[in-house]
Write a protein that holds these residues in place. Structure first.
Motif, short mmCIF file in Angstrom:
data_model
loop_
_atom_site.label_atom_id
_atom_site.label_comp_id
_atom_site.label_asym_id
_atom_site.label_seq_id
_atom_site.Cartn_x
_atom_site.Cartn_y
_atom_site.Cartn_z
N LEU A 171 0.60 -1.20 0.18
CA LEU A 171 -0.11 -0.15 0.05
C LEU A 171 0.99 1.23 0.06
N GLN A 172 2.03 1.29 -0.11
CA GLN A 172 3.15 2.41 -0.31
C GLN A 172 2.43 3.22 -1.21
N ASP A 173 2.35 2.85 -2.54
CA ASP A 173 1.97 3.71 -3.62
C ASP A 173 0.64 4.12 -3.33
N ASP A 174 -0.23 3.35 -2.76
CA ASP A 174 -1.87 3.74 -2.64
C ASP A 174 -1.71 5.05 -1.51
N PHE A 175 -0.84 5.04 -0.52
CA PHE A 175 -0.58 6.02 0.26
C PHE A 175 -0.35 7.34 -0.18
N VAL A 176 0.77 7.38 -1.12
CA VAL A 176 1.16 8.31 -1.74
C VAL A 176 0.03 9.05 -2.59
N LEU A 177 -0.73 8.19 -3.38
CA LEU A 177 -1.97 8.88 -3.98
C LEU A 177 -3.00 9.47 -3.25
#
Length: 281
Positions: A171-177
């Motif tokens: 979920l790292q990229d999801d958290f950035v978005l």
């Protein structure tokens, strides 16, 4: 035909050899620049031509968007199907073409992200796999939020997202978005976050928790977590059991496929042995 193709490829090489050594480097530099711009233009044009927001969302739900974009997938599809079509026309020219052409059409449909075999057969399989990968992060995030609710100083949702992001694997990229979209509006940000993970109840609960945290603070969120503690634990156990069932099902299919291949090999060997006995060899 193959001889003509060979001479067609050989002609530029012979032309370069016939040029003077002093001018050859300049010609090669010009050819290199022409080839570079000639390859960049189709790629840039393909990115604009094949761009699709719905297909992007579909790849995001499957976990593919991090590794490949929709234009890249469609260009790979076109190149692969073009090569298959050329092979079919050359190899099956004197035979029936309709069966090989059907195979090319099936490959084209299966590599097209959108309505069709891709969204019916391929997308649900990878969405389920992505859901299992996300469950580890969602369980950890629940525990981190429980601990955060016990602290005396309250933080904003974006600060919590930045703090918990290093602990996430999937979920790292999801958290950035999510942090980027939050500035435009929390409703839109949470809706996009849920659309990237369809059918994931943990993500839906986390989104409602973030929304409530932004509106009323830690106290109400801690109460919400306490009220849903049993449901969260049951859902996590169900996710674990579902993951184990899927793994067992996959291993069962692999074992059955291995047994079927072994039986097929045995039948072929037996047939060849009987055939040799009939011939008296």
């Amino acid at each position: 035909m193959f001889a003509g193709l060979f001479f067609f490829l050989l002609a530029p090489v012979l032309l370069l050899i016939s040029i003077d050594a002093g001018k050859r480097d300049a010609v090669l530099i010009g050819l290199r620049q022409s080839l570079r711009w000639g390859m960049l233009y189709p790629v840039q044009y393909g990115r604009r031509f094949y761009a699709s927001s719905k297909a992007d969302e579909l790849l995001e739900t499957m976990g593919w968007r991090k590794y490949i974009t929709v234009p890249t997938l469609k260009m790979i599809r076109d190149v692969l199907c073009g090569l298959l079509l050329v092979y079919v026309l050359v190899a099956y020219y004197d035979e029936g073409l309709w069966r090989p052409l059907v195979v090319v059409a099936v490959v084209f449909l299966f590599l097209t992200p959108g309505p069709g075999p891709f969204s019916v057969l391929i997308a649900p399989l990878f969405q389920r796999f992505q859901r299992h990968r996300v469950n580890r992060d969602s369980s950890l995030l629940m525990q981190l939020l429980r601990n955060e609710m016990q602290s005396e100083s309250e933080q904003s949702v974006t600060a919590i997202i930045r703090e918990f992001r290093p602990y996430m694997q999937i979920l790292q990229d999801d958290f950035v978005l999510l942090e980027h979209d939050w500035r435009r509006g929390k409703e839109e940000a949470l809706d996009r976050f849920k659309r990237r993970h369809p059918g994931n109840e943990d993500i839906r609960f986390i989104c409602s928790l973030f929304k409530k945290m932004d509106e009323v603070g830690y106290a109400a969120c801690a109460q919400m977590l306490a009220q849903n503690e049993a449901t969260i634990n049951q859902r996590q156990m169900a996710n674990y059991k579902s993951r184990q069932d899927d793994l067992n099902g996959f291993l069962f299919v692999v074992n059955v496929s291995g047994v079927m291949l072994a039986l097929l090999w045995f039948v072929l060997a037996l047939f060849m042995w009987v055939f040799d006995m009939d011939l008296g060899l």
